[in-house]
Write an enzyme that holds these catalytic residues in place. Structure first.
Site, mmCIF file in Angstrom:
data_model
loop_
_atom_site.group_PDB
_atom_site.id
_atom_site.type_symbol
_atom_site.label_atom_id
_atom_site.label_comp_id
_atom_site.label_asym_id
_atom_site.label_seq_id
_atom_site.Cartn_x
_atom_site.Cartn_y
_atom_site.Cartn_z
ATOM 1 N N ARG A 21 0.828 -1.211 0.000
ATOM 2 C CA ARG A 21 0.000 0.000 0.000
ATOM 3 C C ARG A 21 0.855 1.250 0.000
ATOM 4 O O ARG A 21 1.740 1.391 0.827
ATOM 5 C CB ARG A 21 -0.934 -0.002 1.201
ATOM 6 C CG ARG A 21 -1.994 -1.052 1.030
ATOM 7 C CD ARG A 21 -3.068 -1.043 2.059
ATOM 8 N NE ARG A 21 -3.970 -2.127 1.743
ATOM 9 C CZ ARG A 21 -5.178 -1.952 1.218
ATOM 10 N NH1 ARG A 21 -5.648 -0.745 1.007
ATOM 11 N NH2 ARG A 21 -5.920 -2.992 0.913
ATOM 12 N N LYS A 244 -18.057 10.878 2.597
ATOM 13 C CA LYS A 244 -17.853 10.753 1.147
ATOM 14 C C LYS A 244 -18.589 11.903 0.451
ATOM 15 O O LYS A 244 -18.096 13.018 0.476
ATOM 16 C CB LYS A 244 -18.221 9.351 0.697
ATOM 17 C CG LYS A 244 -17.157 8.358 1.240
ATOM 18 C CD LYS A 244 -17.421 6.893 1.058
ATOM 19 C CE LYS A 244 -16.303 6.081 1.736
ATOM 20 N NZ LYS A 244 -16.575 4.656 1.841
HETATM 21 C C1 LIG Z 1 -16.190 3.703 3.042
HETATM 22 C C2 LIG Z 1 -17.248 2.694 3.342
HETATM 23 C C3 LIG Z 1 -17.764 2.532 4.637
HETATM 24 C C4 LIG Z 1 -17.153 3.219 5.806
HETATM 25 O O1 LIG Z 1 -17.496 4.561 5.864
HETATM 26 P P1 LIG Z 1 -16.471 5.586 6.534
HETATM 27 O O2 LIG Z 1 -17.317 6.727 6.904
HETATM 28 O O3 LIG Z 1 -15.434 5.879 5.508
HETATM 29 O O4 LIG Z 1 -15.884 4.885 7.731
HETATM 30 C C5 LIG Z 1 -18.849 1.706 4.818
HETATM 31 N N1 LIG Z 1 -19.404 1.029 3.787
HETATM 32 C C6 LIG Z 1 -18.904 1.116 2.548
HETATM 33 C C7 LIG Z 1 -19.557 0.338 1.457
HETATM 34 C C8 LIG Z 1 -17.807 1.935 2.278
HETATM 35 O O5 LIG Z 1 -17.286 1.992 1.059
#
Ligand SMILES: *Cc1c(COP(=O)(O)O)cnc(C)c1O
Length: 406
Positions: A21, A244
């Site tokens: 990584r 996100k």
């Molecule tokens: C990124 C992700 C999470 C975790 O969310 P975070 O807020 O980044 O901890 C949960 N489920 C999926 C499908 C993800 O891609």
């Protein structure tokens, strides 16, 4: 015992497989997203792989809310909610999230990961519970299902018949839960939400939907795929992230007041950790409120996604077809995938992280491209040209794909 040798050997095996990584030292530029400074080489690059899908991470409404709240309230939450009380912005954020998903209540966690692992394991703690989990569920859901310490069944990805078989094999009177996602973040395919809800009705099961890659992006007000399909009321637990498309950090669930009360009282990963800072909650609240009404950002996002996908296809690049905003360009080899990513970054100043095992199965390595509303047509043109050059320079197979490629 020489521990350094043990660490070195494990890392060495990862390196041999091409799966070591690497993190790129970047500094995004607010007001100029998706541009960022690449500190490794001291040049500006264009980001094409962030999960800040709408560029909200740099939005002035969030920055203002965060700065104002830090000055007015302070930095940290001062403890768990049980010990130190709940800061008011967090209460307002939970009200907003409940409304976004048309649920009675919502509960915020320090991350989406913590939300999944805590809520699934806590629901798994109900007496006699049986969990049913999609084989491609995210690591955080897998962890929650494992920690649940109850009977569990893994159904083949998006396989309605297999799920039905497994449901039918369990006593109808036992409590059950079906856990799955809406947008799967690596292939970009979408879960069969309606079909799973129908099975849940038939077999008397709860439904748990991870909408992490859909909140903010789908549905009239960004409530996710369930909102778009008019299925929100058929999902018992909608889980999402504030990190996100909402551009901040944190995770949550929205559900009935009673289910939320149960998690609030029994969820270890909720109870025993310092709460989200008030300023973060205020920033997330500002983001959710903004994204809800910003229909144009969603239109622009999906427009850019469609342009990138069709241009890649025209150029004969192996883009995996799917109905979402994720654009996977397949390389099928860990080392070559990493090389492609390096070449894009070092020669063309484009950052697209290579996605290797264990994030995706061995042999399905890919470049995962995530267009945003802020990418310009010029940036898209340049991306396509650069990818074509990289595929040619590395002699990678250029052929369009059918549906079943991955
Ligand atoms: C990124 C992700 C999470 C975790 O969310 P975070 O807020 O980044 O901890 C949960 N489920 C999926 C499908 C993800 O891609």
């Amino acid at each position: 015992m020489n521990y350094d040798t043990l660490f070195t050997q494990s890392i060495g095996r990862l390196k041999d497989a091409g799966n070591y990584r690497e993190f790129t030292d970047l500094q995004r530029r607010a007001g100029n997203y998706p541009r960022a400074m690449n500190h490794s080489v001291g040049r500006e690059i264009t980001l094409w792989c962030s999960n800040d899908y709408l560029g909200m991470g740099q939005h002035p409404v969030i920055a203002d809310a965060i700065c104002t709240t830090v000055r007015e309230i302070g930095a940290g939450a001062g403890g768990t909610r049980n010990i130190a009380g709940t800061s008011h912005p967090l209460v307002m954020l939970e009200d907003e999230l409940a409304e976004l998903h048309e649920k009675e209540s919502a509960l915020v966690f320090t991350s989406g990961y913590v939300a999944n692992s805590t809520v699934l394991s806590t629901l798994g703690g109900l007496p006699d519970m049986v969990l049913f989990s999609d084989a491609l569920n995210h690591a955080s859901m897998i962890e929650g299902v494992r920690f649940g310490k109850c009977e569990r069944h893994i159904f083949r990805h998006n396989d309605v018949e297999h799920l039905q078989e497994l449901l039918a094999s369990v006593d109808i009177n036992r409590p059950k839960l079906i856990a799955f996602e809406s947008v799967y973040s690596m292939d970009g395919d979408i879960g069969f939400i309606k079909e799973f809800c129908d099975l849940a009705d038939q077999y008397n099961a709860l439904t748990y939907l991870d909408e992490v890659h859909a909140v903010g992006l789908y549905g009239e007000s960004g409530g996710g795929v369930a909102q778009r399909e008019g299925l929100s009321d058929r999902i018992d637990v909608i889980q999402g992230t504030l990190g996100k498309a909402f551009g901040v950090v944190g995770g949550y669930i929205a559900a009935s007041a009673l289910l939320i009360d149960y998690i609030r009282c029994f969820g270890s990963g909720f109870i025993f950790t310092t709460a989200m800072p008030p300023a973060t909650a205020a920033g997330a609240l500002a983001s959710v409120q903004h994204v809800k009404q910003d229909v144009q950002a969603r239109i622009r996002l999906h427009r850019n996604v469609n342009v990138v996908k069709s241009r890649l296809t025209e150029a004969g690049l192996p883009v995996l077809p799917n109905p979402s905003h994720i654009v996977p360009v397949m390389v099928y080899d860990a080392k070559r995938c990493r090389e492609a990513s390096h070449l894009l970054l070092n020669k063309y100043d484009i950052f697209v992280q290579h996605i290797n095992h264990p994030t995706v199965p061995v042999g399905t390595e890919r470049l995962r491209i995530t267009p945003t509303p802020l990418h310009t047509d010029e940036m898209i043109d340049y991306l396509i040209d650069a990818l074509v050059s990289v595929f040619d320079e590395l002699d990678l197979v250029r052929q369009p794909l059918g549906e079943s490629a991955a």
